[in-house]
Motif scaffolding. Structure first.
Motif, PDB file in Angstrom:
ATOM      1  N   LEU A   1       7.777  -3.192  -1.902  1.00 28.87           N
ATOM      2  CA  LEU A   1       7.899  -1.825  -1.141  1.00 28.87           C
ATOM      3  C   LEU A   1       8.486  -1.793   0.176  1.00 28.87           C
ATOM      4  CD1 LEU A   1       4.645  -0.531  -2.643  1.00 28.87           C
ATOM      5  CD2 LEU A   1       7.005   0.109  -3.534  1.00 28.87           C
ATOM      6  N   PHE A   2       7.968  -2.708   1.110  1.00 29.60           N
ATOM      7  CA  PHE A   2       8.460  -2.838   2.373  1.00 29.60           C
ATOM      8  C   PHE A   2       9.916  -3.004   2.341  1.00 29.60           C
ATOM      9  CE2 PHE A   2       3.869  -3.387   3.776  1.00 29.60           C
ATOM     10  CZ  PHE A   2       3.798  -2.304   4.542  1.00 29.60           C
ATOM     11  N   ASP A   3      10.319  -3.986   1.500  1.00 31.37           N
ATOM     12  CA  ASP A   3      11.684  -4.415   1.758  1.00 31.37           C
ATOM     13  C   ASP A   3      12.682  -3.610   1.112  1.00 31.37           C
ATOM     14  OD1 ASP A   3      11.128  -7.007   2.559  1.00 31.37           O
ATOM     15  OD2 ASP A   3      10.989  -8.036   0.501  1.00 31.37           O
ATOM     16  N   ASN A   4      12.220  -2.480   0.512  1.00 35.97           N
ATOM     17  CA  ASN A   4      13.050  -1.552  -0.202  1.00 35.97           C
ATOM     18  C   ASN A   4      12.865  -0.147   0.296  1.00 35.97           C
ATOM     19  OD1 ASN A   4      14.499  -2.485  -2.980  1.00 35.97           O
ATOM     20  ND2 ASN A   4      12.648  -3.778  -2.900  1.00 35.97           N
ATOM     21  N   HIS A   5      12.007  -0.384   1.738  1.00 38.24           N
ATOM     22  CA  HIS A   5      12.023   0.827   2.451  1.00 38.24           C
ATOM     23  C   HIS A   5      11.252   2.100   1.933  1.00 38.24           C
ATOM     24  CE1 HIS A   5      14.690  -1.387   5.049  1.00 38.24           C
ATOM     25  NE2 HIS A   5      15.672  -1.486   4.098  1.00 38.24           N
TER      26      HIS A   5
END
Length: 234
Positions: free
Chosen positions: A163-167
Motif C-alpha cells: 500500500l505504501f509502494d503504490n501510494h
C-alpha cells in the motif's frame, strides 16, 4: 425497580438478579454515516452479596439515549432497552481513547488493545492493534489484476508495504510502520514483545486510524458548518 439478570463478578453467582440504581453516559461514538452510539456505566447491586458492580451498556438502537427512562420506579429489565456488556475492571483505568469516527468493530478492537496495554499484557495488546490495522487495510487493497498476489493480501506487513509502494497510504507514515513487520519477522507471533514495542504499535495504529477515518470526517463536518454559516448569512 429496574432489574438486570447477569453473572456477578464479586460473588461468582451465576444468572443472579441485580438492582439497577443509576447510570451515567460516559461517551458516544459517531459513525461515518453520522449515527451515534451512546455508552453508559450502569450502577448495579447484586441481590446475593449486596456488592456493587458497574456494567458497560449501550442502547439497543442507534441515536437513542437511555436518559428518558424512569430508573428509580421503572419495572422492566435492563436488557429490554440496552445491550449489557462487561463489568468495569482495573483495565479501564488510565486507558487511551481511540480516535473518533472509527467503525464499531475497529473501535472495539482498539479499546481492547489499549486496556491490555494498560495492565501490562503487551503481546495481547499488540495482537489487538494489529487486528485494527488488518481490518482497516483489507478494504484498501484492490482485487483483480490491479491488486497484489494472495501472499501479500494475507500478510499484514506485506500488505502495508504494498500500500505504501503504490501510494495508497501516505508516505509520511512509512517510517512509523516499521513496527508492523512481515508475519515471519514479528515478535507478536512469538510472544516476546516488550512494553516499548507495544507502545510503538499503539502510536502507529492511532495515527493510522486517525488519518484514515478521523481527519476525513472532520473535513466533512467542517464543510457542513461552513455551508450552514453561508446559508444563515444569505
Amino acid at each position: 425497580m429496574v432489574m438486570l439478570v447477569d453473572n456477578c463478578p464479586r460473588c461468582r453467582s451465576q444468572k443472579i438478579a441485580f438492582d439497577v440504581n443509576g447510570l451515567n453516559c460516559i461517551k458516544f461514538y459517531t459513525s461515518l454515516s453520522g449515527d451515534k452510539t451512546y455508552e453508559y456505566e450502569v450502577y448495579c447491586v447484586c441481590r446475593e452479596c449486596r456488592k456493587t458492580t458497574m456494567f458497560l451498556c449501550r442502547p439497543l438502537e442507534k441515536n437513542i439515549t437511555l436518559d428518558g427512562y424512569d430508573w428509580k420506579n421503572g419495572i422492566f429489565g435492563l436488557k429490554a432497552v440496552a445491550a449489557v456488556g462487561r463489568p468495569i475492571s482495573p483495565a479501564d483505568l488510565a486507558v487511551e481513547e481511540p480516535p473518533e469516527f472509527l467503525p464499531e468493530h475497529i473501535n472495539s478492537a482498539y479499546e481492547e488493545g489499549a486496556k491490555c496495554l494498560a495492565i501490562g499484557c503487551f503481546n495481547a495488546a499488540a495482537t489487538m492493534f494489529r487486528l485494527c490495522l488488518d481490518y482497516a487495510t483489507k478494504g484498501l487493497v484492490p482485487d483483480g489484476e490491479q491488486g497484489p498476489a494472495q501472499k501479500i493480501k494475507r500478510s499484514l506487513g506485506l500488505r502495508m508495504e504494498w500500500l505504501f509502494d503504490n501510494h495508497i497510504l501516505p508516505e509520511a507514515l512509512r517510517e512509523l510502520a516499521e513496527c508492523v513487520k512481515d508475519d515471519g519477522n514479528d515478535g507478536a507471533h512469538e510472544g516476546i514483545l516488550d512494553k516499548a514495542a507495544a507502545e510503538d504499535l499503539e502510536d502507529f495504529t492511532y495515527l493510522f486510524l486517525e488519518r484514515l477515518y478521523t481527519e476525513p470526517q472532520r473535513l466533512v463536518e467542517a464543510r457542513a458548518r461552513r455551508e450552514e454559516r453561508r446559508n444563515k448569512g444569505s
